[in-house]
Design a protein around this motif. Structure first.
Motif, PDB file in Angstrom:
ATOM      1  N   THR A 202     -25.671   6.013  10.457  1.00 37.67           N
ATOM      2  CA  THR A 202     -25.342   4.711   9.893  1.00 37.67           C
ATOM      3  C   THR A 202     -24.870   4.884   8.456  1.00 37.67           C
ATOM      4  O   THR A 202     -25.500   5.589   7.673  1.00 37.67           O
ATOM      5  CB  THR A 202     -26.586   3.800   9.924  1.00 37.67           C
ATOM      6  OG1 THR A 202     -26.983   3.663  11.279  1.00 37.67           O
ATOM      7  CG2 THR A 202     -26.290   2.453   9.323  1.00 37.67           C
ATOM      8  N   SER A 203     -23.761   4.277   8.129  1.00 41.72           N
ATOM      9  CA  SER A 203     -23.202   4.518   6.809  1.00 41.72           C
ATOM     10  C   SER A 203     -22.256   3.396   6.410  1.00 41.72           C
ATOM     11  O   SER A 203     -21.770   2.632   7.241  1.00 41.72           O
ATOM     12  CB  SER A 203     -22.450   5.855   6.820  1.00 41.72           C
ATOM     13  OG  SER A 203     -21.578   5.958   5.727  1.00 41.72           O
ATOM     14  N   ASN A 204     -22.043   3.341   5.133  1.00 46.34           N
ATOM     15  CA  ASN A 204     -21.038   2.464   4.581  1.00 46.34           C
ATOM     16  C   ASN A 204     -19.677   3.111   4.807  1.00 46.34           C
ATOM     17  O   ASN A 204     -19.509   4.289   4.530  1.00 46.34           O
ATOM     18  CB  ASN A 204     -21.309   2.359   3.080  1.00 46.34           C
ATOM     19  CG  ASN A 204     -21.050   0.981   2.552  1.00 46.34           C
ATOM     20  OD1 ASN A 204     -20.837   0.046   3.313  1.00 46.34           O
ATOM     21  ND2 ASN A 204     -21.074   0.854   1.254  1.00 46.34           N
ATOM     22  N   VAL A 205     -18.734   2.360   5.323  1.00 46.47           N
ATOM     23  CA  VAL A 205     -17.387   2.890   5.462  1.00 46.47           C
ATOM     24  C   VAL A 205     -16.497   2.133   4.487  1.00 46.47           C
ATOM     25  O   VAL A 205     -16.465   0.908   4.482  1.00 46.47           O
ATOM     26  CB  VAL A 205     -16.875   2.727   6.905  1.00 46.47           C
ATOM     27  CG1 VAL A 205     -15.424   3.124   7.006  1.00 46.47           C
ATOM     28  CG2 VAL A 205     -17.709   3.576   7.844  1.00 46.47           C
TER      29      VAL A 205
ATOM     30  N   ALA B 273       0.816  -1.209   0.000  1.00 47.56           N
ATOM     31  CA  ALA B 273       0.000   0.000   0.000  1.00 47.56           C
ATOM     32  C   ALA B 273       0.855   1.268   0.000  1.00 47.56           C
ATOM     33  O   ALA B 273       1.820   1.370   0.739  1.00 47.56           O
ATOM     34  CB  ALA B 273      -0.918  -0.011   1.207  1.00 47.56           C
ATOM     35  N   ASP B 274       0.459   2.208  -0.849  1.00 49.61           N
ATOM     36  CA  ASP B 274       1.074   3.536  -0.823  1.00 49.61           C
ATOM     37  C   ASP B 274       0.224   4.476   0.012  1.00 49.61           C
ATOM     38  O   ASP B 274       0.728   5.308   0.746  1.00 49.61           O
ATOM     39  CB  ASP B 274       1.179   4.120  -2.244  1.00 49.61           C
ATOM     40  CG  ASP B 274       2.043   3.266  -3.132  1.00 49.61           C
ATOM     41  OD1 ASP B 274       2.994   2.662  -2.604  1.00 49.61           O
ATOM     42  OD2 ASP B 274       1.756   3.187  -4.340  1.00 49.61           O
ATOM     43  N   THR B 275      -1.067   4.337  -0.174  1.00 47.39           N
ATOM     44  CA  THR B 275      -2.001   5.213   0.530  1.00 47.39           C
ATOM     45  C   THR B 275      -3.186   4.390   1.025  1.00 47.39           C
ATOM     46  O   THR B 275      -3.670   3.517   0.316  1.00 47.39           O
ATOM     47  CB  THR B 275      -2.526   6.319  -0.411  1.00 47.39           C
ATOM     48  OG1 THR B 275      -1.423   6.962  -1.024  1.00 47.39           O
ATOM     49  CG2 THR B 275      -3.345   7.346   0.338  1.00 47.39           C
ATOM     50  N   ILE B 276      -3.621   4.666   2.224  1.00 42.73           N
ATOM     51  CA  ILE B 276      -4.857   4.073   2.734  1.00 42.73           C
ATOM     52  C   ILE B 276      -5.771   5.230   3.113  1.00 42.73           C
ATOM     53  O   ILE B 276      -5.352   6.134   3.828  1.00 42.73           O
ATOM     54  CB  ILE B 276      -4.605   3.178   3.971  1.00 42.73           C
ATOM     55  CG1 ILE B 276      -3.662   2.022   3.611  1.00 42.73           C
ATOM     56  CG2 ILE B 276      -5.929   2.644   4.525  1.00 42.73           C
ATOM     57  CD1 ILE B 276      -3.304   1.132   4.800  1.00 42.73           C
ATOM     58  N   ALA B 277      -6.994   5.200   2.593  1.00 43.92           N
ATOM     59  CA  ALA B 277      -7.941   6.270   2.914  1.00 43.92           C
ATOM     60  C   ALA B 277      -9.206   5.667   3.484  1.00 43.92           C
ATOM     61  O   ALA B 277      -9.633   4.592   3.059  1.00 43.92           O
ATOM     62  CB  ALA B 277      -8.260   7.086   1.664  1.00 43.92           C
ATOM     63  N   ILE B 278      -9.780   6.330   4.452  1.00 43.88           N
ATOM     64  CA  ILE B 278     -11.017   5.848   5.064  1.00 43.88           C
ATOM     65  C   ILE B 278     -12.135   6.850   4.794  1.00 43.88           C
ATOM     66  O   ILE B 278     -12.018   8.026   5.123  1.00 43.88           O
ATOM     67  CB  ILE B 278     -10.836   5.621   6.575  1.00 43.88           C
ATOM     68  CG1 ILE B 278      -9.749   4.563   6.799  1.00 43.88           C
ATOM     69  CG2 ILE B 278     -12.145   5.177   7.225  1.00 43.88           C
ATOM     70  CD1 ILE B 278      -9.329   4.393   8.238  1.00 43.88           C
ATOM     71  N   VAL B 279     -13.190   6.355   4.149  1.00 39.47           N
ATOM     72  CA  VAL B 279     -14.285   7.222   3.724  1.00 39.47           C
ATOM     73  C   VAL B 279     -15.589   6.743   4.365  1.00 39.47           C
ATOM     74  O   VAL B 279     -15.996   5.604   4.169  1.00 39.47           O
ATOM     75  CB  VAL B 279     -14.422   7.187   2.179  1.00 39.47           C
ATOM     76  CG1 VAL B 279     -15.607   8.022   1.728  1.00 39.47           C
ATOM     77  CG2 VAL B 279     -13.144   7.672   1.509  1.00 39.47           C
ATOM     78  N   ALA B 280     -16.214   7.608   5.144  1.00 38.66           N
ATOM     79  CA  ALA B 280     -17.542   7.313   5.698  1.00 38.66           C
ATOM     80  C   ALA B 280     -18.542   8.003   4.786  1.00 38.66           C
ATOM     81  O   ALA B 280     -18.667   9.225   4.800  1.00 38.66           O
ATOM     82  CB  ALA B 280     -17.659   7.828   7.125  1.00 38.66           C
TER      83      ALA B 280
ATOM     84  N   LYS C   5     -10.522  -1.374  -3.026  1.00 42.44           N
ATOM     85  CA  LYS C   5     -11.386  -0.942  -1.932  1.00 42.44           C
ATOM     86  C   LYS C   5     -12.073  -2.119  -1.253  1.00 42.44           C
ATOM     87  O   LYS C   5     -12.186  -3.203  -1.829  1.00 42.44           O
ATOM     88  CB  LYS C   5     -12.431   0.057  -2.424  1.00 42.44           C
ATOM     89  CG  LYS C   5     -13.411  -0.545  -3.398  1.00 42.44           C
ATOM     90  CD  LYS C   5     -14.536   0.411  -3.741  1.00 42.44           C
ATOM     91  CE  LYS C   5     -15.477  -0.254  -4.734  1.00 42.44           C
ATOM     92  NZ  LYS C   5     -16.605   0.558  -5.112  1.00 42.44           N
ATOM     93  N   ALA C   6     -12.503  -1.883  -0.065  1.00 42.43           N
ATOM     94  CA  ALA C   6     -13.320  -2.828   0.681  1.00 42.43           C
ATOM     95  C   ALA C   6     -14.242  -1.989   1.537  1.00 42.43           C
ATOM     96  O   ALA C   6     -13.903  -0.859   1.889  1.00 42.43           O
ATOM     97  CB  ALA C   6     -12.451  -3.720   1.551  1.00 42.43           C
ATOM     98  N   SER C   7     -15.411  -2.530   1.866  1.00 40.99           N
ATOM     99  CA  SER C   7     -16.322  -1.693   2.635  1.00 40.99           C
ATOM    100  C   SER C   7     -17.064  -2.482   3.696  1.00 40.99           C
ATOM    101  O   SER C   7     -17.140  -3.712   3.644  1.00 40.99           O
ATOM    102  CB  SER C   7     -17.311  -0.987   1.716  1.00 40.99           C
ATOM    103  OG  SER C   7     -18.160  -1.931   1.124  1.00 40.99           O
ATOM    104  N   GLN C   8     -17.576  -1.765   4.645  1.00 40.22           N
ATOM    105  CA  GLN C   8     -18.369  -2.358   5.717  1.00 40.22           C
ATOM    106  C   GLN C   8     -19.403  -1.334   6.168  1.00 40.22           C
ATOM    107  O   GLN C   8     -19.123  -0.140   6.227  1.00 40.22           O
ATOM    108  CB  GLN C   8     -17.458  -2.728   6.891  1.00 40.22           C
ATOM    109  CG  GLN C   8     -18.204  -3.464   7.991  1.00 40.22           C
ATOM    110  CD  GLN C   8     -17.371  -3.657   9.236  1.00 40.22           C
ATOM    111  OE1 GLN C   8     -16.178  -3.902   9.162  1.00 40.22           O
ATOM    112  NE2 GLN C   8     -18.001  -3.536  10.390  1.00 40.22           N
TER     113      GLN C   8
END
Lengths: 105, 153
Positions: free
Chosen positions: B124-127, B88-95, B139-142
């Motif tokens: 409540t949201s997809n992260v 990984a070069d970059t990891i970003a977390i998006v809510a 990407k992966a999501s939860q």
């Protein structure tokens, strides 16, 4: 303004090290209102946290206002040896900054 | 009993006001010097990701693990851990449903594919965890359920 406490904890997990940083910071989003005056509380949040291992930048985290207050941020390093220095520094959107150093055990 | 009801409704009302207000607010916060400032100021998840990764298309990957609660009791502090075996070069977390969906990103240069943090979530949201590896984006999501939002005061 009070000095903001920065704490670094280095934990050995098998052959890698986890670096956890806890910073005392309000992380205001700029969306909250003061209940008494009804005025907006200005945004105040950490923008960057840099992790250095023996002077080499190994990770740089960018934070937005969506990070919880008193952020606890962690990265993992492999190849850190006992005696190595880990330096963590941060800056926020008001130009405040802080940091600390830890030695790998 | 009445008082309790009042408290509950005022909390719920407060959350709604914050959610409604956020859509109207222009991200006018200073400190535009940051290169990724626009990505953090984006109010749509797609826009934030596009800005941060220069329009790269993300593919789903099984090599990204998100460790987070399925249900967060307190939206003000939602612990999230992202781990990946990808280089990984970059990891970003998006809510996705936050007023500013991009919560945090880390640029890795020698550190392992790991990032842990605690974020605020209004509802409540997809992260989604985005991992940039070389010139590819994964990407992966939860979905995280939030019972009490973290944006109000």
């Amino acid at each position: 303004m009070a000095e903001r406490l920065t704490k670094v904890k280095v934990k050995k997990l098998g052959d890698k090290h986890q670096v956890l940083v806890l910073i005392n910071h309000p992380m205001e989003t700029g969306q909250r209102k003061d209940k008494k005056t009804g005025e907006k509380i200005p945004a105040h949040f950490i923008e960057t946290i840099t992790f250095e291992l023996n002077g080499n930048k190994v990770a740089e985290a960018s934070l937005g206002s969506g990070v919880s207050k008193n952020p606890l941020t962690g990265v993992e390093l492999d190849g850190a040896k006992p005696g190595d220095t880990i330096k963590v520094s941060w800056t926020d959107n008001k130009g405040e900054s802080g940091g600390t150093e830890a030695t790998v055990k | 009993m009445k008082r309790r009801k009042f408290l509950q409704s005022s909390v719920a009302g407060g959350a709604l006001v914050v959610a409604a207000g956020s859509g109207l607010l222009k991200p006018s916060i200073a400190a535009a010097e940051r290169s990724n400032e626009t990505a953090f100021a984006a109010t749509e998840a797609d826009e934030a990701v596009k800005t941060l990764f220069g329009g790269m298309q993300a593919e789903d990957s099984g090599d990204i693990t998100i460790k987070a609660p399925k249900q967060a009791e307190n939206g003000a502090v939602v612990p999230i851990k992202v781990e990946t075996s990808l280089a990984a070069d970059t990891i970003a977390i998006v809510a996705e449903k936050n007023p500013f969906p991009l919560t945090t990103a880390v640029h890795l240069n020698g550190a392992k594919g790991f990032y842990s943090t605690r974020i605020k979530m209004g509802q409540t949201s997809n992260v989604v965890a985005y991992v940039k590896s070389g010139d590819k984006l994964y990407k992966a999501s939860q979905t995280i359920k939030v019972t009490v939002g973290g944006c109000g005061g």
